[in-house]
Motif scaffolding. Sequence first.
Motif, short mmCIF file in Angstrom:
data_model
loop_
_atom_site.label_atom_id
_atom_site.label_comp_id
_atom_site.label_asym_id
_atom_site.label_seq_id
_atom_site.Cartn_x
_atom_site.Cartn_y
_atom_site.Cartn_z
N THR A 184 0.83 -1.21 0.00
CA THR A 184 0.00 0.00 0.00
C THR A 184 0.87 1.26 0.00
OG1 THR A 184 -1.78 -1.17 1.09
CG2 THR A 184 -1.79 1.23 1.29
N ALA A 185 1.92 1.25 0.83
CA ALA A 185 2.81 2.42 0.89
C ALA A 185 3.48 2.62 -0.47
CB ALA A 185 3.86 2.22 1.98
N THR A 186 3.87 1.52 -1.10
CA THR A 186 4.54 1.62 -2.40
C THR A 186 3.56 2.09 -3.48
OG1 THR A 186 5.96 -0.18 -1.69
CG2 THR A 186 6.02 0.38 -4.02
N LEU A 187 2.32 1.65 -3.36
CA LEU A 187 1.29 2.13 -4.30
C LEU A 187 1.12 3.64 -4.17
CD1 LEU A 187 -1.10 1.84 -6.27
CD2 LEU A 187 -2.52 1.11 -4.34
N ILE A 188 1.08 4.13 -2.93
CA ILE A 188 0.97 5.58 -2.70
C ILE A 188 2.16 6.30 -3.35
CG2 ILE A 188 1.05 7.38 -0.92
CD1 ILE A 188 -1.56 6.08 -0.53
N ALA A 189 3.35 5.75 -3.15
CA ALA A 189 4.55 6.38 -3.72
C ALA A 189 4.51 6.33 -5.25
CB ALA A 189 5.80 5.69 -3.20
N ARG A 190 3.93 5.27 -5.78
CA ARG A 190 3.78 5.14 -7.23
C ARG A 190 2.83 6.22 -7.75
NH1 ARG A 190 3.68 4.43 -12.34
NH2 ARG A 190 2.57 2.72 -13.34
N PRO B 258 2.18 -4.07 -13.23
CA PRO B 258 3.50 -3.64 -13.75
C PRO B 258 4.65 -4.48 -13.20
CG PRO B 258 2.22 -1.75 -12.99
CD PRO B 258 1.45 -2.97 -12.60
N LEU B 259 4.47 -5.02 -12.00
CA LEU B 259 5.53 -5.85 -11.42
C LEU B 259 5.50 -7.27 -11.99
CD1 LEU B 259 5.53 -4.82 -7.65
CD2 LEU B 259 7.36 -4.50 -9.30
N GLY B 260 4.46 -7.60 -12.74
CA GLY B 260 4.35 -8.93 -13.33
C GLY B 260 4.12 -10.02 -12.30
N LEU B 261 3.41 -9.68 -11.21
CA LEU B 261 3.14 -10.68 -10.17
C LEU B 261 1.86 -11.43 -10.54
CD1 LEU B 261 3.95 -8.50 -7.00
CD2 LEU B 261 5.50 -9.95 -8.34
N ALA C 165 9.34 -13.29 -3.88
CA ALA C 165 10.76 -13.15 -4.22
C ALA C 165 10.92 -11.98 -5.20
CB ALA C 165 11.29 -14.44 -4.83
N ALA C 166 10.01 -11.89 -6.16
CA ALA C 166 10.07 -10.79 -7.13
C ALA C 166 9.81 -9.45 -6.45
CB ALA C 166 9.04 -11.03 -8.24
N TRP C 167 8.89 -9.45 -5.48
CA TRP C 167 8.59 -8.23 -4.72
C TRP C 167 9.82 -7.79 -3.92
CZ3 TRP C 167 6.06 -4.01 -3.73
CH2 TRP C 167 5.93 -3.51 -2.43
N LEU C 168 10.49 -8.74 -3.30
CA LEU C 168 11.71 -8.42 -2.55
C LEU C 168 12.79 -7.88 -3.49
CD1 LEU C 168 11.79 -11.44 -0.09
CD2 LEU C 168 11.81 -9.02 0.58
N ALA C 169 12.92 -8.50 -4.65
CA ALA C 169 13.94 -8.04 -5.61
C ALA C 169 13.65 -6.61 -6.05
CB ALA C 169 13.97 -8.98 -6.82
N ALA D 90 16.03 -3.50 -5.41
CA ALA D 90 16.46 -2.69 -6.56
C ALA D 90 15.93 -1.27 -6.46
CB ALA D 90 16.01 -3.35 -7.86
N LYS D 91 15.43 -0.90 -5.30
CA LYS D 91 14.95 0.47 -5.02
C LYS D 91 13.93 0.96 -6.04
CE LYS D 91 18.88 2.08 -2.33
NZ LYS D 91 19.86 0.98 -2.40
N GLY D 92 12.95 0.11 -6.32
CA GLY D 92 11.83 0.57 -7.13
C GLY D 92 11.94 0.29 -8.61
N LYS D 93 12.95 -0.51 -8.97
CA LYS D 93 13.13 -0.85 -10.38
C LYS D 93 12.59 -2.25 -10.61
CE LYS D 93 16.87 1.27 -12.46
NZ LYS D 93 18.27 1.39 -12.82
N THR D 94 11.82 -2.43 -11.69
CA THR D 94 11.31 -3.77 -12.00
C THR D 94 12.42 -4.60 -12.63
OG1 THR D 94 10.65 -3.24 -14.25
CG2 THR D 94 9.04 -2.77 -12.52
N LYS D 95 12.14 -5.89 -12.78
CA LYS D 95 13.19 -6.77 -13.34
C LYS D 95 13.52 -6.39 -14.78
CE LYS D 95 10.10 -10.64 -14.61
NZ LYS D 95 8.79 -10.00 -14.33
N ASP D 96 12.60 -5.67 -15.43
CA ASP D 96 12.87 -5.21 -16.80
C ASP D 96 13.58 -3.86 -16.82
OD1 ASP D 96 11.41 -7.46 -17.60
OD2 ASP D 96 9.53 -6.33 -17.43
N GLY D 97 13.94 -3.38 -15.64
CA GLY D 97 14.70 -2.13 -15.59
C GLY D 97 13.84 -0.87 -15.58
N VAL D 98 12.53 -1.03 -15.42
CA VAL D 98 11.65 0.14 -15.39
C VAL D 98 11.63 0.72 -13.97
CG1 VAL D 98 9.28 0.98 -15.71
CG2 VAL D 98 10.20 -0.83 -17.20
N GLN D 99 11.89 2.02 -13.84
CA GLN D 99 11.84 2.66 -12.52
C GLN D 99 10.38 2.99 -12.24
OE1 GLN D 99 14.97 3.33 -10.74
NE2 GLN D 99 13.55 3.47 -9.02
N LEU D 100 9.70 2.08 -11.56
CA LEU D 100 8.25 2.21 -11.36
C LEU D 100 7.93 3.29 -10.34
CD1 LEU D 100 5.88 0.62 -12.55
CD2 LEU D 100 5.89 -0.79 -10.49
#
Lengths: 501, 493
Positions: A67-73, A183-186, A256-260, A264-274
């Motif tokens: 939820t906090a990350t959604l707000i920041a998004r 966007p995180l592909g979860l 695991a993907a969420w932790l990654a 990665a400080k807000g970057k998706t595995k595809d390199g997108v700064q979400l």
Amino acid sequence: MGKVNLEKITAKIEEQLKRWDVPGLSLAVVQDGETAFAGGVGLRDNESLPFTGDTLVQIGSCSKAFTATLIARLATDGLLDMDRPVADYIPDFRLSEDYATLHLTIRDFLSHRSGLPRHEYAWYGSGYSREQLMYNLRFLQMNQPIRYTYQYSNFNYVIAGALVEAVTGLKFEEAMLKYLIEPLGLAHTYVYLDQVEAEEDHALPFDHAQEYTMTGIRRVDYYESPAEYRSENAAERVGDPTGPAGCIVSCAKDMAAWLAFNLAKGKTKDGVQLVRPDLMELIFTPHITTGDDPFLGPERTMNSYALGWSVMNYRGHKMLEHGGSLPGFITSTSFIPDLELGIFVCANMNVSLITEAVFGDIIDDVLGAEDGRWYDRMYEYNDAMFKGVVDFFRSFGGEPLPDTKPSHPLADYAGEYRAPGYNRFLITEKDGQLTADFNTWKPALKHHHYESFATCGAIGELPAGLILTFGTDGTGRVRTLTVMLGREAGLHPIVFEKQGE
Amino acid sequence: MADIERIRKMINEELANWDLPSIAVGIVKDGEVVLAEGFGMANEEKQLASNPDALYQIGSCSKAFTAAACAKLVDMGLLEWDKPIHHYMPWVEFKDTFTTMNVTVRDLLCHRTGLPRHDAYWIDGPWTRKECVEKLKTMNPAWSFRSHWCYQNTCYVCAGMLVETLSGKSWEDFVREEIFEPLGMTRSFFYVEDIANDDNASVGYARLHPTDLTGYKKVDFLKSDREDKAAGVGAPYGPAGSIISTVNDMLKWVQFNLDNGRVGDTQVISEENMKEVHKAQMLMSSALLVPFPEEDMYAYAMGWFIEMYRGHYRIEHGGNINGYSALVTMVPDQNLGIVTLVNFDNGFMTYGASYQITDDFLGVEGGDWNNRWREIVKQVFESAPEQMKALRGEQIEGTQPSRSLADFTGTYRNPTYGDIVIGSGEEGLTFTYNKASSPLAHFHYDTFTITDEQHLLSGMNLTFDTGKDGRVNGLAIGITLEPSMPDEVFLKV
């Protein structure tokens, strides 16, 4: 720093599951940008089916970081400013204190420094909708000065959910999917609690044989709010009103993907700064101190809360962590940025600190630190905590005084009692037996002493033995019912007033 | 145990590398003083070598004394950490009524009232201690109450007055009687006269030009006209930074803090309240000066900064005042305390040396702290003109003032900051605020730049405003030194 020794770790967990009487657990370990492990140990159904990397579990309050990350998004997209008062965005937003209403920002709520106590039983099992809970906030007493002390309250996250809805025009759950989960592909992460059963591979919830004990295993029901409405039609579906505080259903692979993503400080595995890097940093920035816990010892100090994450110093490393607890599930998500290490663990057991022991043990293994004896220490802690809960509620009424009786005939206590912001307490009398009906619980009452009665069954997490005390006014009529609905510091008993007289 | 010889050698070499007149250094480890020594010249003119009994000003390291004084008052049952100060001093007001009614001594001491520094008014200002505190009600907040951390000296003056109100003594007398005396700090003082007239006292130095990296000259002590030792009236800003002490005395203070309020067998201040003072109270979103990879989790306690340093809880506070810098560092899990005092304006060797000494005791090599801190100072100096330029904004070419320069002269007044006097000199307008003057250079339209490099507000712009009657009626200037705030307005008298 060594690579995590999975064989050793999982063997130890296997052994400890037996000791703790826990059916099994889901486990993900991320190290150096790779998923080192996404699977499980033990049984998801306590019979034959193993926990796997796909097994769905309810992660409870580990959802708060989502939820906090959604707000920041949303802030990244310019839909809101995290330093503007929430009241600027939510029409009719009103707390019981005017200054707080006008000034508190989403950072104050996400960090639990708003001054609002838990008021857990103003929502838990109440059947109130999210809108009704937001309305009720104006009646719920704020018991600490604003921005002064840490007070964990799920209501803070209900407010965050309402903010998301106000600025996106979407249901919170839809916004969570659209702006974060997708966007995180979860692909195996869900936003409605009942979706834990959406896939065949899901865990069943369990508790020990008795509440607040640590032995035996029995099946319990999944948590579901009476206000939830299931529907195949997504538009009709109504989520848990407190969903923003704990609605996420996920599995070890997705976590695991969420932790990654967090490492990665807000970057998706595809390199997108979400999420903008400075806002991601803000989520990880301590906002309020929470105090050190002697049980967690010298290894964990400088405890504080950021936004959806607790922050602490663990053996000299900054660690972010959050637990989650729903009936039958206990979860912990943690990561240590400078070690590039992340751990997710969720056991299908009610309120068990085994999760804390698992991550402590894994980190120590990676650090090559001396054995922290986490399984032993957490077992002791768990046991002491349960005794503490039971003792607390018993102590509220003290030992029953001998040879007392109620001042009124029992039938006089029957009636409906209300407190602003809370659901009603219904007291009924039948054949000389009083029964309470509050939210979804209906414990029988037995006389304790004078005007006090003790519950014979649990009210939510409040164990049997909870004391209800009636009050009589000058006219000689029973007018009030007073009860301590929680045990957090600074909480006042709630006074319910009898209706219709 | 660290090699003290190696530390001596480091300090001697680094004193030359930093090009400072002197540094006095003290170290306590496991209850023992392992170093208490002066290096270089405390007073070059008099050829007085630095030594552990030489007087230095400690500036804001005084804040921890004010916090400890409050802890003592809590012990005495006269003060509660969490009771609004309105209860004790109803005359203290903030601009925001809610703040007035709710602010506690804990809020004051951990810098979270929402006020920005607002420092320019008191440096060289004419105000008494009480007048400084009365100015709180005029000060514009930069942030919502308790939402942000921001260092605030006037709130410490306020806490000092709270000590006076509750104890019935001056802040100076209370600190002397309740802290200096029981600790045996016999060479610790409050008045500029005490350091100016002492035979074993340093004098302060500063660079010839503010951004030079070498060379120095003697500078005057910061002395308020309101300070009057004979009358027992201390510096108005005293509770925020007026203490004068020595390495030997400060080592007693450090040991007292490491021992959580105990001196020998006597508990001078309760362990409970000393721990409260040493505990992180308000989290900071980043380091005060520079974030280092070795550090994490920045917070302010009460009169102390807190951070994790190489995984260790570190309690520290620096001090800067005209001609002096100081740094007190404690690493409780190592039972280590370090005091560094320099007679030099903004002398960052206190940090370089203290970090290096800490590493020596932690057994860590390669910190290279003196070089790193020097590099930071160099970068700050080099980037300062650019930053000031960015604050001023783009200069518009080919403009001129809207009227004759004489029309801008006069006195301009602000409720917090008092008077700015615009005069006319041989080369145009002049700017005078408190005791310091500077020429003004035309920037564009009715905006002018303060040009004297020694001026506190050097490089800053001010803009005159014209009223509907066509007259100059005020000026606006970023005197708060807080970039997120709008300019303060001074109205023409």
